[in-house]
Write a protein that holds these residues in place. Structure first.
Motif, PDB file in Angstrom:
ATOM      1  N   ALA A 101      99.303  -0.315 -28.643  1.00 24.08           N
ATOM      2  CA  ALA A 101      99.073  -1.612 -27.967  1.00 24.08           C
ATOM      3  C   ALA A 101     100.360  -2.186 -27.391  1.00 24.08           C
ATOM      4  O   ALA A 101     100.325  -3.120 -26.597  1.00 24.08           O
ATOM      5  N   TYR A 102     101.494  -1.627 -27.794  1.00 22.97           N
ATOM      6  CA  TYR A 102     102.794  -2.122 -27.322  1.00 22.97           C
ATOM      7  C   TYR A 102     103.057  -1.763 -25.868  1.00 22.97           C
ATOM      8  O   TYR A 102     103.931  -2.349 -25.234  1.00 22.97           O
ATOM      9  N   GLU A 103     102.317  -0.820 -25.321  1.00 20.55           N
ATOM     10  CA  GLU A 103     102.670  -0.292 -24.000  1.00 20.55           C
ATOM     11  C   GLU A 103     102.655  -1.352 -22.905  1.00 20.55           C
ATOM     12  O   GLU A 103     103.477  -1.332 -22.000  1.00 20.55           O
ATOM     13  N   ARG A 104     101.742  -2.319 -23.004  1.00 26.39           N
ATOM     14  CA  ARG A 104     101.667  -3.342 -21.959  1.00 26.39           C
ATOM     15  C   ARG A 104     102.834  -4.335 -22.022  1.00 26.39           C
ATOM     16  O   ARG A 104     103.016  -5.153 -21.125  1.00 26.39           O
ATOM     17  N   TYR A 105     103.638  -4.300 -23.103  1.00 26.05           N
ATOM     18  CA  TYR A 105     104.767  -5.229 -23.238  1.00 26.05           C
ATOM     19  C   TYR A 105     106.100  -4.585 -22.858  1.00 26.05           C
ATOM     20  O   TYR A 105     107.156  -5.197 -23.015  1.00 26.05           O
ATOM     21  N   ALA A 106     106.074  -3.367 -22.384  1.00 24.99           N
ATOM     22  CA  ALA A 106     107.320  -2.618 -22.137  1.00 24.99           C
ATOM     23  C   ALA A 106     108.230  -3.361 -21.159  1.00 24.99           C
ATOM     24  O   ALA A 106     107.799  -3.828 -20.106  1.00 24.99           O
ATOM     25  N   THR A 107     109.495  -3.487 -21.528  1.00 22.40           N
ATOM     26  CA  THR A 107     110.513  -4.126 -20.680  1.00 22.40           C
ATOM     27  C   THR A 107     111.863  -3.718 -21.244  1.00 22.40           C
ATOM     28  O   THR A 107     111.933  -2.879 -22.142  1.00 22.40           O
ATOM     29  N   ASP A 108     112.968  -4.284 -20.710  1.00 21.77           N
ATOM     30  CA  ASP A 108     114.270  -3.999 -21.310  1.00 21.77           C
ATOM     31  C   ASP A 108     114.897  -5.305 -21.798  1.00 21.77           C
ATOM     32  O   ASP A 108     114.253  -6.353 -21.776  1.00 21.77           O
ATOM     33  N   LYS A 109     116.156  -5.243 -22.227  1.00 24.00           N
ATOM     34  CA  LYS A 109     116.748  -6.429 -22.854  1.00 24.00           C
ATOM     35  C   LYS A 109     117.235  -7.470 -21.850  1.00 24.00           C
ATOM     36  O   LYS A 109     117.585  -8.583 -22.231  1.00 24.00           O
ATOM     37  N   TYR A 110     117.270  -7.124 -20.552  1.00 25.64           N
ATOM     38  CA  TYR A 110     117.777  -8.073 -19.553  1.00 25.64           C
ATOM     39  C   TYR A 110     116.650  -8.972 -19.054  1.00 25.64           C
ATOM     40  O   TYR A 110     115.630  -8.471 -18.590  1.00 25.64           O
ATOM     41  N   PRO A 111     116.802 -10.304 -19.158  1.00 24.40           N
ATOM     42  CA  PRO A 111     115.719 -11.204 -18.746  1.00 24.40           C
ATOM     43  C   PRO A 111     115.509 -11.193 -17.232  1.00 24.40           C
ATOM     44  O   PRO A 111     116.439 -11.485 -16.485  1.00 24.40           O
ATOM     45  N   ASP A 112     114.306 -10.842 -16.803  1.00 20.34           N
ATOM     46  CA  ASP A 112     114.011 -10.676 -15.372  1.00 20.34           C
ATOM     47  C   ASP A 112     114.287 -11.947 -14.575  1.00 20.34           C
ATOM     48  O   ASP A 112     114.666 -11.886 -13.413  1.00 20.34           O
ATOM     49  N   LYS A 113     114.055 -13.114 -15.178  1.00 22.83           N
ATOM     50  CA  LYS A 113     114.280 -14.371 -14.462  1.00 22.83           C
ATOM     51  C   LYS A 113     115.686 -14.924 -14.681  1.00 22.83           C
ATOM     52  O   LYS A 113     115.973 -16.050 -14.254  1.00 22.83           O
ATOM     53  N   LYS A 114     116.545 -14.178 -15.343  1.00 24.94           N
ATOM     54  CA  LYS A 114     117.915 -14.636 -15.652  1.00 24.94           C
ATOM     55  C   LYS A 114     117.886 -16.032 -16.265  1.00 24.94           C
ATOM     56  O   LYS A 114     118.681 -16.905 -15.920  1.00 24.94           O
ATOM     57  N   LEU A 115     116.940 -16.213 -17.187  1.00 21.64           N
ATOM     58  CA  LEU A 115     116.644 -17.530 -17.755  1.00 21.64           C
ATOM     59  C   LEU A 115     116.717 -17.486 -19.286  1.00 21.64           C
ATOM     60  O   LEU A 115     116.280 -16.508 -19.897  1.00 21.64           O
ATOM     61  N   ALA A 116     117.280 -18.555 -19.882  1.00 20.00           N
ATOM     62  CA  ALA A 116     117.217 -18.741 -21.335  1.00 20.00           C
ATOM     63  C   ALA A 116     116.599 -20.109 -21.609  1.00 20.00           C
ATOM     64  O   ALA A 116     116.854 -21.071 -20.884  1.00 20.00           O
ATOM     65  N   ILE A 117     115.761 -20.167 -22.644  1.00 20.57           N
ATOM     66  CA  ILE A 117     115.094 -21.411 -23.014  1.00 20.57           C
ATOM     67  C   ILE A 117     115.415 -21.712 -24.472  1.00 20.57           C
ATOM     68  O   ILE A 117     115.325 -20.827 -25.319  1.00 20.57           O
ATOM     69  N   VAL A 118     115.815 -22.969 -24.735  1.00 20.92           N
ATOM     70  CA  VAL A 118     115.926 -23.422 -26.126  1.00 20.92           C
ATOM     71  C   VAL A 118     114.729 -24.312 -26.367  1.00 20.92           C
ATOM     72  O   VAL A 118     114.531 -25.315 -25.674  1.00 20.92           O
ATOM     73  N   SER A 119     113.864 -23.928 -27.322  1.00 20.44           N
ATOM     74  CA  SER A 119     112.691 -24.745 -27.600  1.00 20.44           C
ATOM     75  C   SER A 119     112.490 -24.865 -29.108  1.00 20.44           C
ATOM     76  O   SER A 119     113.300 -24.392 -29.886  1.00 20.44           O
ATOM     77  N   CYS A 120     111.402 -25.544 -29.484  1.00 14.81           N
ATOM     78  CA  CYS A 120     111.167 -25.845 -30.899  1.00 14.81           C
ATOM     79  C   CYS A 120     110.351 -24.743 -31.563  1.00 14.81           C
ATOM     80  O   CYS A 120     109.567 -24.051 -30.922  1.00 14.81           O
ATOM     81  N   MET A 121     110.521 -24.620 -32.876  1.00 15.05           N
ATOM     82  CA  MET A 121     109.765 -23.635 -33.650  1.00 15.05           C
ATOM     83  C   MET A 121     108.307 -24.050 -33.832  1.00 15.05           C
ATOM     84  O   MET A 121     107.522 -23.295 -34.396  1.00 15.05           O
ATOM     85  N   ASP A 122     107.927 -25.236 -33.340  1.00 18.79           N
ATOM     86  CA  ASP A 122     106.582 -25.776 -33.553  1.00 18.79           C
ATOM     87  C   ASP A 122     105.500 -24.749 -33.200  1.00 18.79           C
ATOM     88  O   ASP A 122     105.545 -24.126 -32.144  1.00 18.79           O
ATOM     89  N   THR A 123     104.512 -24.622 -34.091  1.00 18.80           N
ATOM     90  CA  THR A 123     103.454 -23.621 -33.887  1.00 18.80           C
ATOM     91  C   THR A 123     102.530 -23.967 -32.722  1.00 18.80           C
ATOM     92  O   THR A 123     101.849 -23.089 -32.197  1.00 18.80           O
ATOM     93  N   ARG A 124     102.512 -25.256 -32.301  1.00 23.73           N
ATOM     94  CA  ARG A 124     101.701 -25.593 -31.134  1.00 23.73           C
ATOM     95  C   ARG A 124     102.240 -24.918 -29.881  1.00 23.73           C
ATOM     96  O   ARG A 124     101.531 -24.742 -28.891  1.00 23.73           O
ATOM     97  N   LEU A 125     103.525 -24.572 -29.900  1.00 25.36           N
ATOM     98  CA  LEU A 125     104.159 -23.982 -28.716  1.00 25.36           C
ATOM     99  C   LEU A 125     104.209 -22.461 -28.758  1.00 25.36           C
ATOM    100  O   LEU A 125     104.715 -21.833 -27.826  1.00 25.36           O
ATOM    101  N   THR A 126     103.714 -21.853 -29.827  1.00 26.82           N
ATOM    102  CA  THR A 126     103.890 -20.406 -29.987  1.00 26.82           C
ATOM    103  C   THR A 126     103.443 -19.647 -28.735  1.00 26.82           C
ATOM    104  O   THR A 126     104.191 -18.841 -28.189  1.00 26.82           O
ATOM    105  N   GLU A 127     102.232 -19.928 -28.260  1.00 22.81           N
ATOM    106  CA  GLU A 127     101.761 -19.286 -27.028  1.00 22.81           C
ATOM    107  C   GLU A 127     101.818 -20.240 -25.846  1.00 22.81           C
ATOM    108  O   GLU A 127     101.979 -19.823 -24.703  1.00 22.81           O
ATOM    109  N   LEU A 128     101.671 -21.557 -26.154  1.00 22.75           N
ATOM    110  CA  LEU A 128     101.606 -22.563 -25.079  1.00 22.75           C
ATOM    111  C   LEU A 128     102.866 -22.570 -24.211  1.00 22.75           C
ATOM    112  O   LEU A 128     102.782 -22.692 -22.984  1.00 22.75           O
ATOM    113  N   LEU A 129     104.031 -22.425 -24.834  1.00 22.55           N
ATOM    114  CA  LEU A 129     105.286 -22.496 -24.077  1.00 22.55           C
ATOM    115  C   LEU A 129     105.314 -21.457 -22.956  1.00 22.55           C
ATOM    116  O   LEU A 129     105.483 -21.801 -21.785  1.00 22.55           O
ATOM    117  N   SER A 130     105.104 -20.194 -23.295  1.00 21.70           N
ATOM    118  CA  SER A 130     105.147 -19.135 -22.282  1.00 21.70           C
ATOM    119  C   SER A 130     104.022 -19.279 -21.272  1.00 21.70           C
ATOM    120  O   SER A 130     104.222 -19.098 -20.064  1.00 21.70           O
TER     121      SER A 130
END
Ligand code: ZN
Length: 185
Positions: A27-56
């Motif tokens: 099932a991992y095959e659809r997540y394949a990527t490398d370590k370089y962020p495609d959008k050249k973006l970093a996000i600092v966000s909260c550990m809150d569980t409401r955001l686990t999927e909502l943030l992305s």
């Protein structure tokens, strides 16, 4: 790995069983990527569980798009702490050029009381001798005003002594229900 290991907890055992099945059916095959962020973006966000999927989902991010650092309150609390270290690695090693600090409404870290947390520690079996001598009241206290905390974090990142000048930093608050972003100025 030894799959006959003793039970840790029903929750973790369930997760380990899911994990074995996940890998077996590739099932991992659809997540394949490398370590370089495609959008050249970093996000600092909260550990809150409401955001686990909502943030992305609310930001339209897929696996591989952004480095996401999750910490209580989305705070960059220390100029040489692990959050700042992660951001500098993301910038200097992984090509990040944009940083978003994304706090959220009704954050659990907002109104925390250091005294209350210390009382909870004692209730959970931590002896009073271990607790004394550390300024938990200050370290564990909430940040009060969400927008002000975002401004402080943005300032700390933007004005960090070793921050490369091309990096852009923005602060936002996400609605924990709708995912709507509001910019903090
Ligand atoms: Zn939060």
């Amino acid at each position: 790995m030894d799959q006959q290991q003793a039970t840790i907890s029903p929750t973790i055992d369930g997760i380990l069983a899911h994990n074995r099945a996940f890998v077996e059916r590739r099932a991992y095959e659809r997540y394949a990527t490398d370590k370089y962020p495609d959008k050249k973006l970093a996000i600092v966000s909260c550990m809150d569980t409401r955001l686990t999927e909502l943030l992305s989902a609310a930001l339209g991010l897929k696996n591989g798009d952004a480095k996401i650092i999750k910490v209580a309150g989305a705070e960059v609390a220390h100029p040489f702490g692990s959050v700042m270290r992660s951001l500098l690695i993301a910038i200097c090693e992984l090509g990040v050029e944009d940083i978003m600090i994304v706090a959220h409404t009704n954050c659990g870290a907002q109104h925390m009381s250091g005294k209350e947390m210390v009382a909870n520690m004692e209730r959970l079996g931590v002896s009073a001798e271990r607790i004394c001598g550390i300024d938990f009241d200050r370290w564990l206290a909430g940040f009060g005003d969400t927008e002000e905390a975002v401004r402080r974090s943005v300032d700390m990142v933007r004005n960090h002594p070793v921050m490369p000048p091309h990096v852009r930093v923005g602060g936002y608050v996400m609605d924990s229900d709708t995912g709507e972003l509001t910019a903090v100025r």
